[in-house]
Design an enzyme around this catalytic site. Structure first.
Site, PDB file in Angstrom:
ATOM      1  N   SER A 107     -13.169  -5.722   2.018  1.00 44.63           N
ATOM      2  CA  SER A 107     -14.167  -5.124   1.113  1.00 44.63           C
ATOM      3  C   SER A 107     -15.582  -5.599   1.441  1.00 44.63           C
ATOM      4  O   SER A 107     -16.342  -5.987   0.546  1.00 44.63           O
ATOM      5  CB  SER A 107     -13.824  -5.438  -0.347  1.00 44.63           C
ATOM      6  OG  SER A 107     -12.594  -4.863  -0.714  1.00 44.63           O
ATOM      7  N   PRO A 108     -15.971  -5.561   2.723  1.00 44.68           N
ATOM      8  CA  PRO A 108     -17.314  -6.037   3.083  1.00 44.68           C
ATOM      9  C   PRO A 108     -18.429  -5.114   2.590  1.00 44.68           C
ATOM     10  O   PRO A 108     -19.609  -5.479   2.675  1.00 44.68           O
ATOM     11  CB  PRO A 108     -17.269  -6.080   4.618  1.00 44.68           C
ATOM     12  CG  PRO A 108     -16.282  -5.011   4.972  1.00 44.68           C
ATOM     13  CD  PRO A 108     -15.227  -5.079   3.907  1.00 44.68           C
ATOM     14  N   LEU A 109     -18.054  -3.951   2.070  1.00 44.50           N
ATOM     15  CA  LEU A 109     -19.035  -3.028   1.498  1.00 44.50           C
ATOM     16  C   LEU A 109     -18.963  -3.011  -0.025  1.00 44.50           C
ATOM     17  O   LEU A 109     -19.399  -2.048  -0.665  1.00 44.50           O
ATOM     18  CB  LEU A 109     -18.813  -1.621   2.056  1.00 44.50           C
ATOM     19  CG  LEU A 109     -19.076  -1.479   3.561  1.00 44.50           C
ATOM     20  CD1 LEU A 109     -18.631  -0.118   4.064  1.00 44.50           C
ATOM     21  CD2 LEU A 109     -20.546  -1.711   3.863  1.00 44.50           C
ATOM     22  N   GLY A 110     -18.441  -4.092  -0.601  1.00 52.11           N
ATOM     23  CA  GLY A 110     -18.365  -4.174  -2.056  1.00 52.11           C
ATOM     24  C   GLY A 110     -17.562  -3.040  -2.658  1.00 52.11           C
ATOM     25  O   GLY A 110     -17.937  -2.483  -3.691  1.00 52.11           O
ATOM     26  N   ARG A 111     -16.450  -2.690  -1.992  1.00 54.08           N
ATOM     27  CA  ARG A 111     -15.590  -1.568  -2.413  1.00 54.08           C
ATOM     28  C   ARG A 111     -16.386  -0.270  -2.501  1.00 54.08           C
ATOM     29  O   ARG A 111     -16.171   0.557  -3.387  1.00 54.08           O
ATOM     30  CB  ARG A 111     -14.867  -1.888  -3.718  1.00 54.08           C
ATOM     31  CG  ARG A 111     -13.958  -3.107  -3.601  1.00 54.08           C
ATOM     32  CD  ARG A 111     -13.029  -3.264  -4.788  1.00 54.08           C
ATOM     33  NE  ARG A 111     -12.218  -4.467  -4.658  1.00 54.08           N
ATOM     34  CZ  ARG A 111     -11.053  -4.541  -3.994  1.00 54.08           C
ATOM     35  NH1 ARG A 111     -10.589  -3.474  -3.396  1.00 54.08           N
ATOM     36  NH2 ARG A 111     -10.381  -5.682  -3.925  1.00 54.08           N
ATOM     37  N   GLY A 112     -17.295  -0.110  -1.574  1.00 52.76           N
ATOM     38  CA  GLY A 112     -18.036   1.135  -1.449  1.00 52.76           C
ATOM     39  C   GLY A 112     -19.390   1.160  -2.116  1.00 52.76           C
ATOM     40  O   GLY A 112     -20.237   2.009  -1.791  1.00 52.76           O
TER      41      GLY A 112
ATOM     42  N   TYR B 131       0.850  -1.191   0.000  1.00 49.48           N
ATOM     43  CA  TYR B 131       0.000   0.000   0.000  1.00 49.48           C
ATOM     44  C   TYR B 131       0.885   1.240   0.000  1.00 49.48           C
ATOM     45  O   TYR B 131       1.271   1.764   1.037  1.00 49.48           O
ATOM     46  CB  TYR B 131      -0.933   0.012   1.208  1.00 49.48           C
ATOM     47  CG  TYR B 131      -1.856  -1.178   1.322  1.00 49.48           C
ATOM     48  CD1 TYR B 131      -2.133  -1.996   0.226  1.00 49.48           C
ATOM     49  CD2 TYR B 131      -2.457  -1.491   2.539  1.00 49.48           C
ATOM     50  CE1 TYR B 131      -2.977  -3.090   0.346  1.00 49.48           C
ATOM     51  CE2 TYR B 131      -3.314  -2.581   2.659  1.00 49.48           C
ATOM     52  CZ  TYR B 131      -3.559  -3.380   1.576  1.00 49.48           C
ATOM     53  OH  TYR B 131      -4.396  -4.464   1.692  1.00 49.48           O
TER      54      TYR B 131
END
Length: 328
Positions: A204-209, A56
């Site tokens: 990414s539990p929010l689907g990458r936003g 990163y």
């Protein structure tokens, strides 16, 4: 914030951690001042797992974390990762799971973080040219030396997980998992972690936003945002995928929560699963943390599973090269 046992090897941390990647890479411009405030706010709210990786930046995120919250080291568990061969000048090469590179990466991460010990050290991607026993064997030496407390793998296939765990106990497996990405339920990874007593860490539990409802088209993403190159974010795929978000938004409205909170709560209600939603802003952090208090009934869970069944989204989550590096 609640804490829980991450796996069965003695690691304790919050059920919801903080993924710090976007603070330094891939998701548009950096704002180190706001990121520093977000990291400190996370600790204030009881978030005790901070997740980073040497890639990163490269290295920028580890240095940011060390500078931002290094003085509060006793308040959190730190997870970082290695995999891609990276020169000290940031030049990146192929995956490298060799014991020699594992050693080099570890020592460099400790220096960049300004820390003496890493709580959870992941192999970020499996190197198919190196037997997993060799890589994990080298990582086990770091545990024996006291430089690492626990070991993990990211995006590994069930057989690889079993071989790694037989070499040295694995504490955590990190894989993308959300209402948008439910493949771990069918590819054997979730079954394997549950059987072996390994914690499943959903990134990414929010689907990458997208599951927050804040993205209505690829044009909403900032210039330079890595997601613009992901098949799942292509125009036609996105149009279909947003129909799933609409269903989640309707269910969230009925419960009086945001779509993102409902999506996060669904992940946190899965057996043996913790989550590390990423953000670089305090407002989104606070929204995410509040998801821990969202209670879901069996009817809620069934409605969400119906709204976002396995395979509902269109488009791969990475490009062709990226997909070759997962489930190895």
């Amino acid at each position: 914030m609640r804490t829980t046992a991450w796996g069965t090897q003695g690691l304790e941390a919050s059920v919801e951690g903080l993924g710090a990647m976007g603070m330094s890479a891939f998701y548009g411009d950096r704002d180190d001042t706001e990121s520093t405030a977000t990291l400190n706010r996370a600790l204030d709210l009881g978030v005790t797992m901070i997740d980073t990786a040497e890639i990163y930046g490269p290295f920028l995120n580890e240095r940011l974390i060390g500078q931002a919250i290094g003085s509060r080291r006793d308040e959190f568990a730190l997870a970082t990762k290695f995999a891609t061969h990276i020169e000290d000048d940031g030049t990146m090469g192929p995956p490298d799971g060799s014991p020699a590179y594992a050693r080099r990466a570890l020592e460099r991460s400790l220096k960049n973080l300004g820390m003496e010990t890493i709580d959870l050290y992941y192999l970020h991607r499996v190197d198919p040219t190196i037997p997993i026993e060799e890589t994990v064997g080298a990582m086990a030496e770091f545990v024996a030396e006291g430089k690492v407390r626990h070991l993990g793998l990211s995006e590994a296939a069930p057989e690889t997980i079993r071989r790694a765990h037989a070499t040295h106990p694995i504490t955590a497996i990190q894989t993308e998992y959300s209402l948008f990405e439910r493949s771990p339920e069918v590819n054997g990874v979730l079954d394997t972690t549950r059987e072996l007593g390994i914690e499943f860490v959903a990134y990414s539990p929010l689907g990458r936003g997208v599951l927050t409802g804040a993205i209505s088209s690829p044009a909403d993403l900032p210039e330079g945002d890595w997601r613009r190159n992901m098949p799942r974010f292509g125009d036609e795929n996105m149009t279909h995928n947003l129909t799933v978000v609409d269903k989640v938004r309707a269910l969230a409205g009925a419960k009086g929560v945001t779509p993102g909170q409902l999506a996060l709560a669904w992940v946190l209600h899965q057996d043996g699963v913790v989550a590390i939603p990423g953000t670089k802003r305090r407002t989104y952090l606070e929204e995410n943390v509040a998801a821990v208090d969202v209670e879901l009934t069996d009817e809620d869970l069934a409605a969400l599973a119906d709204a976002a069944p396995v395979g509902v989204t269109l488009g791969d989550r990475y490009d062709e090269a990226g997909m070759r590096a997962v489930h190895v």
